[in-house]
Design an enzyme around this catalytic site. Structure first.
Site, PDB file in Angstrom:
ATOM      1  N   TYR A   1      -5.680  10.874   4.140  1.00  0.00           N
ATOM      2  CA  TYR A   1      -4.300  11.141   3.732  1.00  0.00           C
ATOM      3  C   TYR A   1      -4.259  11.942   2.417  1.00  0.00           C
ATOM      4  O   TYR A   1      -5.282  12.386   1.913  1.00  0.00           O
ATOM      5  CB  TYR A   1      -3.515   9.827   3.694  1.00  0.00           C
ATOM      6  CG  TYR A   1      -3.483   9.187   5.071  1.00  0.00           C
ATOM      7  CD1 TYR A   1      -2.910   9.871   6.148  1.00  0.00           C
ATOM      8  CD2 TYR A   1      -4.082   7.962   5.326  1.00  0.00           C
ATOM      9  CE1 TYR A   1      -2.916   9.332   7.434  1.00  0.00           C
ATOM     10  CE2 TYR A   1      -4.088   7.411   6.610  1.00  0.00           C
ATOM     11  CZ  TYR A   1      -3.502   8.113   7.657  1.00  0.00           C
ATOM     12  OH  TYR A   1      -3.521   7.582   8.926  1.00  0.00           O
TER      13      TYR A   1
ATOM     14  N   GLN B   1       0.851  -1.192   0.000  1.00  0.00           N
ATOM     15  CA  GLN B   1       0.000   0.000   0.000  1.00  0.00           C
ATOM     16  C   GLN B   1       0.887   1.243   0.000  1.00  0.00           C
ATOM     17  O   GLN B   1       1.647   1.483   0.944  1.00  0.00           O
ATOM     18  CB  GLN B   1      -0.932   0.017   1.216  1.00  0.00           C
ATOM     19  CG  GLN B   1      -2.009   1.101   1.055  1.00  0.00           C
ATOM     20  CD  GLN B   1      -2.892   1.287   2.267  1.00  0.00           C
ATOM     21  OE1 GLN B   1      -2.405   1.356   3.399  1.00  0.00           O
ATOM     22  NE2 GLN B   1      -4.196   1.404   2.051  1.00  0.00           N
TER      23      GLN B   1
HETATM   24  C1  LIG Z   1      -3.971  -1.298  13.876  1.00  0.00           C
HETATM   25  C2  LIG Z   1      -4.617  -0.776  12.626  1.00  0.00           C
HETATM   26  C3  LIG Z   1      -3.820  -0.233  11.621  1.00  0.00           C
HETATM   27  C4  LIG Z   1      -4.391   0.208  10.416  1.00  0.00           C
HETATM   28  N1  LIG Z   1      -3.571   0.656   9.403  1.00  0.00           N
HETATM   29  C5  LIG Z   1      -4.090   0.963   8.189  1.00  0.00           C
HETATM   30  C6  LIG Z   1      -3.239   1.281   7.095  1.00  0.00           C
HETATM   31  O1  LIG Z   1      -1.995   1.275   7.193  1.00  0.00           O
HETATM   32  N2  LIG Z   1      -3.824   1.589   5.903  1.00  0.00           N
HETATM   33  C7  LIG Z   1      -5.187   1.600   5.748  1.00  0.00           C
HETATM   34  O2  LIG Z   1      -5.674   1.887   4.637  1.00  0.00           O
HETATM   35  N3  LIG Z   1      -6.012   1.269   6.766  1.00  0.00           N
HETATM   36  C8  LIG Z   1      -5.500   0.935   7.963  1.00  0.00           C
HETATM   37  N4  LIG Z   1      -6.330   0.540   8.984  1.00  0.00           N
HETATM   38  C9  LIG Z   1      -7.758   0.319   8.717  1.00  0.00           C
HETATM   39  C10 LIG Z   1      -8.014  -1.157   8.343  1.00  0.00           C
HETATM   40  O3  LIG Z   1      -7.408  -1.481   7.103  1.00  0.00           O
HETATM   41  C11 LIG Z   1      -9.511  -1.456   8.222  1.00  0.00           C
HETATM   42  O4  LIG Z   1     -10.074  -0.561   7.301  1.00  0.00           O
HETATM   43  C12 LIG Z   1     -10.230  -1.325   9.551  1.00  0.00           C
HETATM   44  O5  LIG Z   1      -9.548  -1.995  10.598  1.00  0.00           O
HETATM   45  C13 LIG Z   1     -11.664  -1.865   9.465  1.00  0.00           C
HETATM   46  O6  LIG Z   1     -11.650  -3.232   9.096  1.00  0.00           O
HETATM   47  P1  LIG Z   1     -11.907  -4.391  10.194  1.00  0.00           P
HETATM   48  O7  LIG Z   1     -13.234  -4.057  10.837  1.00  0.00           O
HETATM   49  O8  LIG Z   1     -11.911  -5.666   9.451  1.00  0.00           O
HETATM   50  O9  LIG Z   1     -10.776  -4.268  11.197  1.00  0.00           O
HETATM   51  C14 LIG Z   1      -5.799   0.136  10.224  1.00  0.00           C
HETATM   52  C15 LIG Z   1      -6.595  -0.381  11.270  1.00  0.00           C
HETATM   53  C16 LIG Z   1      -6.024  -0.842  12.441  1.00  0.00           C
HETATM   54  C17 LIG Z   1      -6.900  -1.437  13.496  1.00  0.00           C
END
Ligand SMILES: Cc1cc2nc3c(=O)[nH]c(=O)nc-3n(C[C@H](O)[C@H](O)[C@H](O)COP(=O)(O)O)c2cc1C
Length: 360
Positions: free
Chosen positions: A181, A100
């Site tokens: 971002y 990414q």
């Molecule tokens: C610890 C953590 C780090 C994350 N880092 C990123 C990231 O680097 N890039 C991004 O697009 N989203 C990031 N997200 C968002 C996740 O990709 C995702 O959209 C979010 O956790 C919701 O999905 P889930 O309910 O399956 O966790 C992050 C989320 C968490 C919890």
């Protein structure tokens, strides 16, 4: 499609995946301050290679792109050398992995920038929230508005990062145009007040994200480039919504479809919140794009089975569930219980909560 759709192979542009379960991008803040991944990342991603597709944690395309301490980069040869064994480990286990590509724009702090410079943004509007610095969580610094002539250099940074991603052995790249971002800052009229060709109309605000996609597609071919959007999220940086999210994102999605992008990846609704049902028509967005669609945000096993069986999405990206469950695919297949990883281990630290878990 049957309920087995989730576990069946698919094709995203030129990327073949063995199931419809993607690992969402997850910043884990375990690289060095120089953006070099440690060998722990090899185990971490290798352990999760049964995902149909791993999307790496957001990875800085330049020093200027950085907004959080201990996040990895892909802009030096040393970065490439550190990522190469990661992609090898994933491939050896039969997985696929895209990186990414990240530029945080205004979501940064002067202490993370070369010479303590101000972060850059489409307009000089300060973000809310906090960023993670060596001194802990701090409010983002007041950004400086990019001059029109500076934008070409950032496009070149994206191009070089895409080239280095190829050298590191990735299967493609995901352009990060979500979560407050830089690219989303250009896209939304709430954060873009420019009066040059990169501001004003929807076409102008979408210009920079589209130019980025074209730059990285030059290196990879569009069919190995995906893009992530979060049309309804204000979570990172308290970023206000665009005044017409559907029209703005619909236009971008249509143009991305025309370019033949591998996939569109959408955080549906508010990040870590509801799915925004009724506020936004994700199916219309998907139709505007026309290619493979990855859905994310709060999916559990049943919703993922339903969404792939009904054709709502081609693939589901799981974020938090992949932190505590490296073998998430097998657990979903077997309907086995999932572990919750402690939130304290999300960002920073070592192996505990990353590649190792002290289970109760
Ligand atoms: C610890 C953590 C780090 C994350 N880092 C990123 C990231 O680097 N890039 C991004 O697009 N989203 C990031 N997200 C968002 C996740 O990709 C995702 O959209 C979010 O956790 C919701 O999905 P889930 O309910 O399956 O966790 C992050 C989320 C968490 C919890």
């Amino acid at each position: 499609m049957s309920s087995e759709a989730l576990f069946s192979p698919a094709r995203l542009g030129a990327i073949d995946v063995r199931n419809r379960i993607a690992m969402a991008p997850l910043t884990r803040s375990r690289a060095g301050m120089d953006g070099i991944q440690t060998p722990l990342a090899i185990d971490y991603y290798g352990q999760r290679a049964s995902a149909g597709l791993i999307i790496t944690e957001a990875t800085n395309i330049s020093r200027q792109a950085r907004g959080y301490a201990y996040t990895p980069g892909i802009y030096t040869d040393a970065h490439v050398e550190a990522w190469a064994p990661v992609t090898e480990a994933v491939h050896a286990a039969g997985g696929r992995i895209v990186v990414q590509l990240w530029h945080v724009g205004r979501m940064s702090h002067a202490s993370l920038q070369a010479g303590g410079a101000a972060p850059v943004a489409p307009s000089a509007l300060q973000a809310g929230g906090t960023v993670f610095t060596e001194a802990g969580h701090l409010p983002p610094s007041m950004p400086r508005e990019l001059a029109t002539e500076e934008i070409a250099a950032i496009l070149e940074d994206y191009r070089q990062a895409a080239r280095r991603a190829k050298d590191a052995g990735f299967d493609g790249v995901e352009v990060h145009a979500a979560n407050g971002y830089l690219l989303e800052q250009f896209l939304r009229d709430s954060t873009n007040r420019r009066d040059d060709r990169y501001g004003g109309s929807i076409e102008n605000r979408a210009r920079f994200p589209l130019e980025v996609v074209e730059a990285v597609a030059d290196i990879w071919g569009a069919d190995r480039v995906g893009l992530r959007l979060s049309p309804l999220s204000t979570a990172v940086g308290d970023t206000p919504l665009d005044s017409t999210p559907m029209a703005t994102h619909g236009y971008l999605a249509r143009r991305l479809g025309e370019l033949g992008l591998a996939y569109l990846h959408v955080v549906e609704g508010q990040l870590h919140g509801g799915n925004g049902a009724g506020l936004f028509d994700v199916q219309a967005l998907r139709a505007a794009f026309g290619g493979a669609y990855i859905a994310n945000n709060g999916y559990d096993r049943q919703r993922a089975l339903d969404a792939t069986a009904s054709g709502h999405a081609d693939m589901i990206a799981f974020g938090k569930p992949f932190i505590g469950n490296p073998d998430l695919v097998e657990r979903l297949r077997l309907e086995a219980p999932l572990h919750d990883a402690p939130a304290a281990s999300y960002f920073g630290g070592g192996a505990e909560g990353y590649t190792q878990f002290a289970r109760m």
